[in-house]
Design an enzyme around this catalytic site. Structure first.
Site, PDB file in Angstrom:
ATOM      1  N   ASP A   1      37.973  52.822  44.050  1.00 17.78           N
ATOM      2  CA  ASP A   1      39.230  53.341  43.513  1.00 17.78           C
ATOM      3  C   ASP A   1      39.876  54.412  44.382  1.00 17.78           C
ATOM      4  OD1 ASP A   1      39.550  51.838  41.104  1.00 17.78           O
ATOM      5  OD2 ASP A   1      37.872  52.950  40.251  1.00 17.78           O
TER       6      ASP A   1
ATOM      7  N   ASP B   1      41.776  44.692  39.330  1.00 21.87           N
ATOM      8  CA  ASP B   1      42.310  46.027  39.606  1.00 21.87           C
ATOM      9  C   ASP B   1      42.215  46.386  41.088  1.00 21.87           C
ATOM     10  OD1 ASP B   1      40.855  45.538  37.162  1.00 21.87           O
ATOM     11  OD2 ASP B   1      41.145  47.612  36.546  1.00 21.87           O
TER      12      ASP B   1
ATOM     13  N   THR C   1      35.135  39.146  31.627  1.00 22.20           N
ATOM     14  CA  THR C   1      35.982  40.307  31.397  1.00 22.20           C
ATOM     15  C   THR C   1      35.098  41.504  31.090  1.00 22.20           C
ATOM     16  OG1 THR C   1      37.965  41.113  30.248  1.00 22.20           O
ATOM     17  CG2 THR C   1      36.268  40.087  28.885  1.00 22.20           C
TER      18      THR C   1
ATOM     19  N   ARG D   1      46.699  44.699  31.166  1.00 23.89           N
ATOM     20  CA  ARG D   1      46.772  45.537  32.354  1.00 23.89           C
ATOM     21  C   ARG D   1      46.263  44.794  33.585  1.00 23.89           C
ATOM     22  NH1 ARG D   1      44.524  49.739  30.508  1.00 23.89           N
ATOM     23  NH2 ARG D   1      42.651  50.032  31.775  1.00 23.89           N
TER      24      ARG D   1
ATOM     25  N   TRP E   1      48.121  44.526  37.125  1.00 18.97           N
ATOM     26  CA  TRP E   1      47.546  44.848  38.437  1.00 18.97           C
ATOM     27  C   TRP E   1      47.768  43.703  39.419  1.00 18.97           C
ATOM     28  CZ3 TRP E   1      47.429  49.614  37.987  1.00 18.97           C
ATOM     29  CH2 TRP E   1      46.607  50.366  37.164  1.00 18.97           C
TER      30      TRP E   1
END
Length: 412
Positions: A123, A183, A243, A255, A259
């Site tokens: 991240d 993401d 998931t 979301r 992304w």
């Protein structure tokens, strides 16, 4: 201001200037939100963040607001959300020139600096690029530049050439061997930037390879996305499609779709690879054509969630999608581009009013409410979240550029 955005081609690097011509652009007459409307939202956001600032303890950064305690919840610098508060301050400073916002952003930046050495998280795009990236873009401070390049080098250490992807999580609780989440597309912009600035093509090549692997394995025939793909770390074989934050393994977590939309729109801008534009449009069409998308276009937390319409919306997914659609709408001049612009405008208008907009002075100074972090984990459900604020403000800044007749600013 002297940032360069890099345009990557599959067979080499082409350097571009600060702005990249976005398709045929947008006719200003097609824009339906007024300059005064956009300015009002940004001025209101500044008022809120000056309140939020007073609730942020030293050495930490805001994450959400507790409806039970009526207090801001702060978090440490390792959280994936750590960079959004600072990034939002830089966006609001860009709009206003308010030096108090800049001072607060600069005061908080050192909290994140040590993350430039972290190889334990994928991240770093969220943590460093949203904060230090905006800081360097607006100030040209070489200390920020050095932090960014060091962080990019740390990020690519998570790349596995057998899998052809960057690993997302290390702690998999026995579930997965090499998990990659959708993401992760959001961290590729950081690597594209690093290649352009350093002249080292490795970062951009990894970004393209990861995007290609995700394109191959993450999407269903209807162009919705799985959240987690688990790979064999030695062979690259797909082991599971699951998931972690969605309703179930075959559902479309809202979301996650946002992304993917944002990620492939950005990758087309940075590479001009047509397959990325096609994928971004496919994802946009899936979202906008979905029968469970509400009239105000702010999605439920999962498009297939149990109990629709009696379940939670996700303002964060709406904000990310709105910002992405604005950019996507500039890559063409056809009916779809116009639809993407109109949808983004509807989303911005919806987020700028009740029930999503926090009342002035409320919720500790957050801008938006009714976001969902992880419904299955019963974590941050129906609350304000810093990343919802960040992408909402980003969408307003992007829209303001369109209103001014300027090329849409690309990247951070």
């Amino acid at each position: 201001m002297h940032i360069k955005i890099t345009c990557f081609r599959y067979y080499g690097l082409l350097l571009a200037g600060f702005f990249l011509l976005a398709g045929c652009g947008i006719n200003k007459n097609a824009l339906k939100l007024s300059p005064s409307f956009v300015d009002r939202q940004l001025l209101g956001a500044i008022d809120q963040y000056k309140i939020l600032q007073s609730h942020v303890d030293e050495g930490v950064l805001p994450r959400t607001f507790s409806p039970k305690t009526k207090k801001v919840i702060n978090g440490h610098n390792r959280l994936w959300t750590a960079g959004f508060y600072i990034g939002t301050l830089w966006y609001l400073y860009e709009f206003s020139g308010d030096e108090a916002l800049r001072r607060e952003a600069e005061r908080r930046l050192p909290i994140l600096e040590k993350q430039k050495f972290s190889t334990r998280t994928h991240d770093l795009g969220f943590i460093l690029y949203c904060s230090y990236g905006n800081a360097w873009r607006l100030t040209g401070n070489n200390e920020y530049y050095d932090v960014l390049l060091t962080g990019a080098e740390s990020l690519i250490k998570r790349y596995n050439p057998a899998v052809k992807s960057i690993r997302s999580w290390d702690q998999t609780h026995g579930k997965w061997k090499f998990p990659v989440i959708v993401d992760n597309m959001m961290n590729l912009e950081y690597l594209n930037w690093a290649s352009g600035e350093s002249g080292n093509p490795t970062y951009g090549e990894i970004a393209i390879t990861h995007a290609n692997t995700t394109l191959k394995n993450h999407f269903r025939e209807d162009h919705s996305s799985y959240h987690v793909i688990d790979y064999h770390p030695e062979t690259g074989e797909v082991l599971h499609k699951h998931t972690h934050q969605g309703f179930d393994n075959e559902s479309a977590w809202a979301r996650g779709q946002a992304w993917g939309l944002y990620g492939y729109t950005m990758m087309y801008r940075d590479t001009e690879k047509k397959e990325y534009l096609e994928q971004a449009r496919h994802i946009a069409d899936f979202i906008l054509n979905h029968p469970n998308l509400p009239e105000d276009l702010i999605p439920y937390w999962d498009f297939n969630a149990d109990g629709i319409p009696n379940t939670f919306r996700d303002a964060s997914a709406g904000a990310i999608t709105a910002s992405a659609l604005l950019e996507l709408s500039t890559f063409g001049n056809d009916g779809k581009s116009k639809r993407y612009l109109q949808a983004a405008e509807t989303m911005i208008r919806s987020l700028s009013a009740s029930p999503y907009k926090v009342e002035t002075g409320g919720k500790g100074g957050f801008i938006l409410q009714h976001s969902v972090g992880s419904f299955p984990g019963n974590s941050e459900v129906d609350v304000p979240l810093t990343y919802a604020d960040y992408y909402y403000v980003e969408a307003l800044i992007r829209y303001k550029r369109l209103l001014a007749g300027k090329r849409l600013r690309m990247g951070h």
